[in-house]
Scaffold this motif. Sequence first.
Motif, PDB file in Angstrom:
ATOM      1  N   THR A  91       0.680  -1.304   0.130  1.00 19.15           N
ATOM      2  CA  THR A  91       0.058  -0.102  -0.108  1.00 19.15           C
ATOM      3  C   THR A  91       0.905   1.182   0.106  1.00 19.15           C
ATOM      4  O   THR A  91       0.522   2.281  -0.743  1.00 19.15           O
ATOM      5  CB  THR A  91      -0.991   0.025   1.184  1.00 19.15           C
ATOM      6  N   THR A  92       1.987   1.175   0.661  1.00 18.83           N
ATOM      7  CA  THR A  92       2.873   2.483   0.946  1.00 18.83           C
ATOM      8  C   THR A  92       3.557   2.696  -0.462  1.00 18.83           C
ATOM      9  O   THR A  92       3.650   3.859  -0.818  1.00 18.83           O
ATOM     10  CB  THR A  92       3.799   2.471   2.065  1.00 18.83           C
ATOM     11  N   ARG A  93       3.936   1.600  -1.111  1.00 14.47           N
ATOM     12  CA  ARG A  93       4.462   1.652  -2.338  1.00 14.47           C
ATOM     13  C   ARG A  93       3.553   2.380  -3.346  1.00 14.47           C
ATOM     14  O   ARG A  93       3.758   3.353  -4.131  1.00 14.47           O
ATOM     15  CB  ARG A  93       5.127   0.479  -3.129  1.00 14.47           C
ATOM     16  N   LYS A  94       2.140   2.225  -3.503  1.00 14.07           N
ATOM     17  CA  LYS A  94       1.213   2.802  -4.270  1.00 14.07           C
ATOM     18  C   LYS A  94       1.428   4.365  -3.909  1.00 14.07           C
ATOM     19  O   LYS A  94       1.302   5.008  -4.996  1.00 14.07           O
ATOM     20  CB  LYS A  94      -0.058   2.170  -3.903  1.00 14.07           C
ATOM     21  N   PHE A  95       1.463   4.698  -2.681  1.00 16.21           N
ATOM     22  CA  PHE A  95       1.674   6.062  -2.347  1.00 16.21           C
ATOM     23  C   PHE A  95       2.899   6.903  -2.731  1.00 16.21           C
ATOM     24  O   PHE A  95       2.983   7.825  -3.311  1.00 16.21           O
ATOM     25  CB  PHE A  95       1.344   6.314  -0.870  1.00 16.21           C
ATOM     26  N   PHE A  96       3.747   6.315  -2.616  1.00 17.49           N
ATOM     27  CA  PHE A  96       5.269   6.370  -3.108  1.00 17.49           C
ATOM     28  C   PHE A  96       5.626   6.666  -4.553  1.00 17.49           C
ATOM     29  O   PHE A  96       6.244   7.514  -5.256  1.00 17.49           O
ATOM     30  CB  PHE A  96       6.330   5.573  -2.496  1.00 17.49           C
ATOM     31  N   ASP A  97       4.519   5.851  -5.264  1.00 14.28           N
ATOM     32  CA  ASP A  97       4.818   5.911  -6.637  1.00 14.28           C
ATOM     33  C   ASP A  97       4.037   7.283  -7.220  1.00 14.28           C
ATOM     34  O   ASP A  97       4.577   7.602  -8.331  1.00 14.28           O
ATOM     35  CB  ASP A  97       3.647   4.844  -7.244  1.00 14.28           C
ATOM     36  N   LEU A  98       3.130   7.800  -6.364  1.00 19.96           N
ATOM     37  CA  LEU A  98       2.676   9.046  -6.605  1.00 19.96           C
ATOM     38  C   LEU A  98       3.384  10.412  -5.869  1.00 19.96           C
ATOM     39  O   LEU A  98       2.979  11.519  -6.192  1.00 19.96           O
ATOM     40  CB  LEU A  98       1.304   9.058  -6.349  1.00 19.96           C
ATOM     41  N   TYR A  99       4.564  10.166  -5.341  1.00 18.43           N
ATOM     42  CA  TYR A  99       5.240  11.190  -4.743  1.00 18.43           C
ATOM     43  C   TYR A  99       5.638  12.447  -5.543  1.00 18.43           C
ATOM     44  O   TYR A  99       6.219  12.154  -6.624  1.00 18.43           O
ATOM     45  CB  TYR A  99       6.465  10.549  -3.921  1.00 18.43           C
ATOM     46  N   PRO A 100       5.347  13.443  -5.080  1.00 20.53           N
ATOM     47  CA  PRO A 100       5.561  14.779  -6.225  1.00 20.53           C
ATOM     48  C   PRO A 100       6.958  15.403  -5.393  1.00 20.53           C
ATOM     49  O   PRO A 100       7.114  15.822  -4.656  1.00 20.53           O
ATOM     50  CB  PRO A 100       4.467  15.747  -5.766  1.00 20.53           C
TER      51      PRO A 100
END
Length: 164
Positions: free
Chosen positions: A17-26
């Motif tokens: 789940t965290t990896r999905k968030f980091f994939d969107l990191y600006p």
Amino acid sequence: MDTLAQLKSELDSEYQTTRKFFDLYPDDKNEYAPHEKSMKMKSLANHLADVFEWPNTMLKTSELDFGTAQHPTTSATKEDLLKKLDENYKSGIDALENAKEDDLNSTWALKHNGHELAKWTKYASIRHSLNQITHHRAQLGVYYRLNDIPLPGSYGPSADVQSF
């Protein structure tokens, strides 16, 4: 009950789940904070990535003193952040895979300059770190929302991801 298998499963789920968030990191929002008392986005994301290593530290030590510990390096780009997350996850999951159930019974303390902040069994300290992952990822989600970054689902679809 196989406690270690459950901890590994939960750590893996939180990692995915965290990896999905980091994939969107600006990368262009590293210095963003929603309030003067809030961490900058870069610091928050790096701290979140660091927590994935904590099972390793907790199983191999009896305490961590934030006041005297060497602080991990901070990543400034999405690519570096993902690499850090992957490495820390591997360290945490490897420690759980190599542990024995009895290893979870001894105590572990969290300190700041020698002052004890908390003391748990190693099992409870690892459970606490899993809670920290959820907590800090939720904070990151608020940062994303305030910057109009669509949120991936965590434990089901988000308002930005319709999958039903």
